[in-house]
Design a protein around this motif. Structure first.
Motif, PDB file in Angstrom:
ATOM      1  N   VAL A 142       0.839  -1.212   0.000  1.00 50.14           N
ATOM      2  CA  VAL A 142       0.000   0.000   0.000  1.00 50.14           C
ATOM      3  C   VAL A 142       0.878   1.269   0.000  1.00 50.14           C
ATOM      4  O   VAL A 142       0.622   2.208  -0.764  1.00 50.14           O
ATOM      5  N   LEU A 143       1.918   1.291   0.827  1.00 49.52           N
ATOM      6  CA  LEU A 143       2.743   2.511   0.921  1.00 49.52           C
ATOM      7  C   LEU A 143       3.361   2.895  -0.429  1.00 49.52           C
ATOM      8  O   LEU A 143       3.156   4.021  -0.901  1.00 49.52           O
ATOM      9  N   PRO A 144       4.097   1.990  -1.086  1.00 49.80           N
ATOM     10  CA  PRO A 144       4.689   2.413  -2.353  1.00 49.80           C
ATOM     11  C   PRO A 144       3.637   2.710  -3.435  1.00 49.80           C
ATOM     12  O   PRO A 144       3.825   3.626  -4.237  1.00 49.80           O
ATOM     13  N   LEU A 145       2.519   1.959  -3.428  1.00 46.43           N
ATOM     14  CA  LEU A 145       1.491   2.245  -4.441  1.00 46.43           C
ATOM     15  C   LEU A 145       0.931   3.648  -4.251  1.00 46.43           C
ATOM     16  O   LEU A 145       0.732   4.385  -5.218  1.00 46.43           O
ATOM     17  N   LEU A 146       0.677   4.017  -2.985  1.00 47.00           N
ATOM     18  CA  LEU A 146       0.141   5.366  -2.733  1.00 47.00           C
ATOM     19  C   LEU A 146       1.120   6.417  -3.247  1.00 47.00           C
ATOM     20  O   LEU A 146       0.722   7.404  -3.865  1.00 47.00           O
ATOM     21  N   GLN A 147       2.404   6.176  -2.990  1.00 48.38           N
ATOM     22  CA  GLN A 147       3.402   7.161  -3.444  1.00 48.38           C
ATOM     23  C   GLN A 147       3.424   7.263  -4.971  1.00 48.38           C
ATOM     24  O   GLN A 147       3.459   8.354  -5.527  1.00 48.38           O
ATOM     25  N   LEU A 148       3.383   6.125  -5.647  1.00 48.32           N
ATOM     26  CA  LEU A 148       3.420   6.145  -7.116  1.00 48.32           C
ATOM     27  C   LEU A 148       2.174   6.838  -7.667  1.00 48.32           C
ATOM     28  O   LEU A 148       2.248   7.618  -8.615  1.00 48.32           O
ATOM     29  N   LEU A 149       1.022   6.556  -7.063  1.00 48.29           N
ATOM     30  CA  LEU A 149      -0.225   7.144  -7.574  1.00 48.29           C
ATOM     31  C   LEU A 149      -0.290   8.641  -7.286  1.00 48.29           C
ATOM     32  O   LEU A 149      -0.762   9.427  -8.103  1.00 48.29           O
ATOM     33  N   ALA A 150       0.215   9.026  -6.104  1.00 48.69           N
ATOM     34  CA  ALA A 150       0.126  10.437  -5.713  1.00 48.69           C
ATOM     35  C   ALA A 150       1.111  11.306  -6.495  1.00 48.69           C
ATOM     36  O   ALA A 150       1.019  12.526  -6.469  1.00 48.69           O
ATOM     37  N   ALA A 151       2.044  10.670  -7.192  1.00 51.65           N
ATOM     38  CA  ALA A 151       3.046  11.441  -7.936  1.00 51.65           C
ATOM     39  C   ALA A 151       2.415  12.124  -9.154  1.00 51.65           C
ATOM     40  O   ALA A 151       3.000  13.027  -9.741  1.00 51.65           O
ATOM     41  N   GLN A 152       1.225  11.690  -9.557  1.00 51.33           N
ATOM     42  CA  GLN A 152       0.558  12.316 -10.722  1.00 51.33           C
ATOM     43  C   GLN A 152      -0.715  13.010 -10.267  1.00 51.33           C
ATOM     44  O   GLN A 152      -1.460  12.450  -9.459  1.00 51.33           O
ATOM     45  N   ALA A 153      -0.952  14.173 -10.826  1.00 50.32           N
ATOM     46  CA  ALA A 153      -2.206  14.877 -10.496  1.00 50.32           C
ATOM     47  C   ALA A 153      -3.374  14.057 -11.038  1.00 50.32           C
ATOM     48  O   ALA A 153      -3.291  13.534 -12.154  1.00 50.32           O
ATOM     49  N   PRO A 154      -4.470  13.920 -10.260  1.00 49.07           N
ATOM     50  CA  PRO A 154      -5.589  13.093 -10.724  1.00 49.07           C
ATOM     51  C   PRO A 154      -6.313  13.718 -11.925  1.00 49.07           C
ATOM     52  O   PRO A 154      -6.423  14.935 -12.018  1.00 49.07           O
ATOM     53  N   GLU A 155      -6.747  12.845 -12.848  1.00 45.13           N
ATOM     54  CA  GLU A 155      -7.527  13.321 -13.999  1.00 45.13           C
ATOM     55  C   GLU A 155      -8.999  13.221 -13.646  1.00 45.13           C
ATOM     56  O   GLU A 155      -9.376  12.611 -12.661  1.00 45.13           O
ATOM     57  N   SER A 156      -9.818  13.802 -14.468  1.00 37.06           N
ATOM     58  CA  SER A 156     -11.249  13.675 -14.244  1.00 37.06           C
ATOM     59  C   SER A 156     -11.909  13.225 -15.561  1.00 37.06           C
ATOM     60  O   SER A 156     -11.729  13.899 -16.571  1.00 37.06           O
ATOM     61  N   PRO A 157     -12.668  12.137 -15.609  1.00 38.05           N
ATOM     62  CA  PRO A 157     -12.839  11.160 -14.537  1.00 38.05           C
ATOM     63  C   PRO A 157     -11.542  10.406 -14.260  1.00 38.05           C
ATOM     64  O   PRO A 157     -10.683  10.323 -15.127  1.00 38.05           O
ATOM     65  N   ARG A 158     -11.456   9.862 -13.068  1.00 34.37           N
ATOM     66  CA  ARG A 158     -10.222   9.187 -12.670  1.00 34.37           C
ATOM     67  C   ARG A 158     -10.114   7.815 -13.333  1.00 34.37           C
ATOM     68  O   ARG A 158     -10.995   6.983 -13.124  1.00 34.37           O
ATOM     69  N   PRO A 159      -9.051   7.577 -14.111  1.00 35.03           N
ATOM     70  CA  PRO A 159      -8.890   6.227 -14.648  1.00 35.03           C
ATOM     71  C   PRO A 159      -8.400   5.288 -13.545  1.00 35.03           C
ATOM     72  O   PRO A 159      -7.612   5.716 -12.698  1.00 35.03           O
ATOM     73  N   LEU A 160      -8.864   4.045 -13.548  1.00 30.10           N
ATOM     74  CA  LEU A 160      -8.412   3.101 -12.513  1.00 30.10           C
ATOM     75  C   LEU A 160      -6.954   2.742 -12.762  1.00 30.10           C
ATOM     76  O   LEU A 160      -6.612   2.188 -13.804  1.00 30.10           O
ATOM     77  N   ARG A 161      -6.095   3.072 -11.791  1.00 30.17           N
ATOM     78  CA  ARG A 161      -4.655   2.855 -12.004  1.00 30.17           C
ATOM     79  C   ARG A 161      -4.091   1.724 -11.170  1.00 30.17           C
ATOM     80  O   ARG A 161      -3.074   1.138 -11.517  1.00 30.17           O
ATOM     81  N   ALA A 162      -4.724   1.418 -10.041  1.00 34.03           N
ATOM     82  CA  ALA A 162      -4.209   0.302  -9.223  1.00 34.03           C
ATOM     83  C   ALA A 162      -5.352  -0.622  -8.839  1.00 34.03           C
ATOM     84  O   ALA A 162      -6.387  -0.172  -8.347  1.00 34.03           O
ATOM     85  N   LEU A 163      -5.147  -1.900  -9.097  1.00 33.62           N
ATOM     86  CA  LEU A 163      -6.182  -2.897  -8.799  1.00 33.62           C
ATOM     87  C   LEU A 163      -5.604  -3.914  -7.819  1.00 33.62           C
ATOM     88  O   LEU A 163      -4.548  -4.506  -8.066  1.00 33.62           O
ATOM     89  N   ILE A 164      -6.286  -4.089  -6.688  1.00 37.79           N
ATOM     90  CA  ILE A 164      -5.845  -5.049  -5.661  1.00 37.79           C
ATOM     91  C   ILE A 164      -6.896  -6.144  -5.574  1.00 37.79           C
ATOM     92  O   ILE A 164      -8.051  -5.865  -5.237  1.00 37.79           O
ATOM     93  N   LEU A 165      -6.516  -7.362  -5.909  1.00 42.41           N
ATOM     94  CA  LEU A 165      -7.471  -8.476  -5.878  1.00 42.41           C
ATOM     95  C   LEU A 165      -7.210  -9.347  -4.668  1.00 42.41           C
ATOM     96  O   LEU A 165      -6.058  -9.700  -4.372  1.00 42.41           O
ATOM     97  N   VAL A 166      -8.273  -9.688  -3.973  1.00 40.63           N
ATOM     98  CA  VAL A 166      -8.163 -10.477  -2.740  1.00 40.63           C
ATOM     99  C   VAL A 166      -9.243 -11.556  -2.726  1.00 40.63           C
ATOM    100  O   VAL A 166     -10.243 -11.437  -3.428  1.00 40.63           O
ATOM    101  N   PRO A 167      -9.061 -12.599  -1.887  1.00 38.63           N
ATOM    102  CA  PRO A 167     -10.057 -13.675  -1.897  1.00 38.63           C
ATOM    103  C   PRO A 167     -11.321 -13.404  -1.083  1.00 38.63           C
ATOM    104  O   PRO A 167     -12.343 -14.008  -1.347  1.00 38.63           O
ATOM    105  N   THR A 168     -11.260 -12.549  -0.043  1.00 36.46           N
ATOM    106  CA  THR A 168     -12.450 -12.423   0.819  1.00 36.46           C
ATOM    107  C   THR A 168     -12.853 -10.962   1.055  1.00 36.46           C
ATOM    108  O   THR A 168     -12.028 -10.046   0.949  1.00 36.46           O
ATOM    109  N   HIS A 169     -14.131 -10.821   1.400  1.00 42.94           N
ATOM    110  CA  HIS A 169     -14.684  -9.484   1.689  1.00 42.94           C
ATOM    111  C   HIS A 169     -13.904  -8.807   2.800  1.00 42.94           C
ATOM    112  O   HIS A 169     -13.551  -7.648   2.716  1.00 42.94           O
ATOM    113  N   GLU A 170     -13.686  -9.602   3.874  1.00 45.96           N
ATOM    114  CA  GLU A 170     -13.082  -9.014   5.063  1.00 45.96           C
ATOM    115  C   GLU A 170     -11.693  -8.451   4.751  1.00 45.96           C
ATOM    116  O   GLU A 170     -11.347  -7.355   5.181  1.00 45.96           O
TER     117      GLU A 170
END
Ligand code: AMP
Length: 411
Positions: A56-84
């Motif tokens: 999470v830490l490095p991804l946040l840094q990489l994403l925050a390095a660019q000003a957000p566009e509008s609408p925001r394109p999905l740049r990071a996808l985290i896939l997990v097995p459970t809701h929790e």
């Protein structure tokens, strides 16, 4: 090694300090700089190792390095097995990203709750999505989400995802992603299916391996093994709750039926209990966790399926009412307590039937734990030592006839 040396920006360092993290865990120390450099990572790390913040830490840094566009394109996808797990990662993102000058938008997309709410949340796009595979595909099918701009993909608990049968859905998702992207794969174990996935997915990855035994050794967990007959486990559990005054206990059982059974027995004696197993609705599982987290119940009785990946702060006691099936599961369960420097106790109930199985678990982790007996709960269904000329097969319960004979001899 301090966090500052990993190349994290000031707001992230401040967020980490705010969380009380003084230094990176081994997986964080190994992964953060590689991820910041844009490398693929293949990490062997369990829940409890600090792996969430490791990506999470490095991804946040990489994403925050660019000003957000509008609408925001999905740049990071985290896939997990459970809701929790998805919700937990969502919370970590909010906490660690709080002080960044650029506000990033995260959406958690899991099944079991209304898709409309998630579709609404995705209006205007999102920078990060944390999702279970099925719901992600539903959202794609509803045109609520496009994956063509994803720059970073995380597969968390990849072994679990494949064991739960997500491989077809994963294949569909991977086909929708752009070819050029960063891939981060986290898995507690590496069964053949994960190896194949890793080989297909990763480009020249940085490999990180945090040995499970190191994890057990590094956390402050007292592991107790108590010999007790199968039928005496609930009374013993009640006794331990009373004498130790335990206020928050996670009790592992082998099946959904077992969870209901043990929970009902405890409830009958006035102990507040919640259940957590795969048969419950998403809402019921969330309520159980919330009640446990807020100390409205004293005991959470759970199966492995429901409890894996959970991060419950200040969980001092874990009880293996039924033993885990494998050595890896033992680690997962015991790792629920003593997290990140807290101290914890893990108690395993061992009976004549399960003693041999527990020895195998100990062997896998290079442990040799002392067996305890609690006064008033001493087992009568004894394990007969191998080679005893009068005994039966090691690990076999005594027959009723033998018990009767033993009773008569004592009398
Ligand atoms: P995880 O393995 O991601 O489930 O994290 C396990 C627990 O460790 C979470 O409660 C985190 O808040 C905590 N944690 C993560 N990184 C650190 C760190 N560097 N120092 C202390 N605690 C941490």
């Amino acid at each position: 090694m301090p966090f500052a040396s990993l190349g994290l920006c000031q707001p992230l360092q401040a967020a980490v300090a705010e969380q009380g993290y003084t230094e990176p865990t081994p997986v964080q120390a190994a992964a953060i700089s590689s991820i910041l450099r844009g490398e693929d990572v293949w990490a062997c790390a369990q829940t409890g190792s600090g792996k969430t913040a490791a990506f999470v830490l490095p991804l946040l840094q990489l994403l925050a390095a660019q000003a957000p566009e509008s609408p925001r394109p999905l740049r990071a996808l985290i896939l997990v097995p459970t809701h929790e797990l998805a919700l937990q990662i969502g919370r970590t993102i909010d906490l660690l990203g709080r002080l960044l000058p650029v506000r990033l938008k995260t959406v958690v997309a899991v099944g079991g709750v209304s898709i409309n709410v998630q579709m609404l949340a995705l209006r205007g796009g999102a920078d990060l999505v944390v999702a279970t595979p099925g719901r992600l595909l539903d959202l794609v099918d509803h045109n609520a989400l496009h994956l063509s701009a994803v720059e970073h993909l995380v597969l968390d608990e990849a072994d679990r995802m494949l064991s739960l049968g997500f491989s077809d859905e994963l294949a569909r998702i991977l086909a929708l992603l752009p070819g050029r992207r960063q891939n981060l794969l986290f898995s507690a174990t590496f069964p053949p299916a994960v190896r194949t996935l890793a080989q297909d997915l990763l480009r020249d990855p940085t490999r990180i391996e945090i040995a499970p035994s190191t994890l057990l050794a590094e956390t402050v967990i007292e592991q107790r093994v108590i010999e007790v007959d199968v039928g005496q486990r609930t009374p013993l559990l009640r006794h331990l709750l009373q004498v130790h005054g335990w206020t928050r206990v996670l009790v592992f059982v082998a099946s959904r039926y077992g969870a209901d059974h043990v929970a009902s027995k405890l409830e009958r004696t006035g102990i507040a209990v919640a259940r957590l197993h795969g048969d419950l609705s998403h809402g019921a599982r969330m309520n159980a966790l919330a009640d446990f987290a807020a100390s409205r119940v004293r005991v959470l009785v759970a199966t492995d399926v429901a409890a894996r990946g959970l991060d419950i702060a200040q969980l001092p006691v874990v009880v293996n009412y039924d033993l885990p099936r494998s050595a890896v599961d033992y680690l997962h369960r015991v790792g629920r307590t003593g997290r990140a420097g807290e101290t914890g106790v893990a108690v395993s109930f061992v009976s004549a039937d399960t003693d041999a199985h527990f020895r195998l678990i100990e062997k896998r982790h290079h442990l040799s734990l002392e067996r305890e007996r609690i006064e008033g709960f001493e087992p009568t269904e004894l394990t007969v030592p191998a080679g005893d000329p009068h005994g039966g097969v090691k690990g076999k319960r005594m027959s009723k006839k033998d018990k009767l004979r033993q009773g008569q001899a004592k009398a």
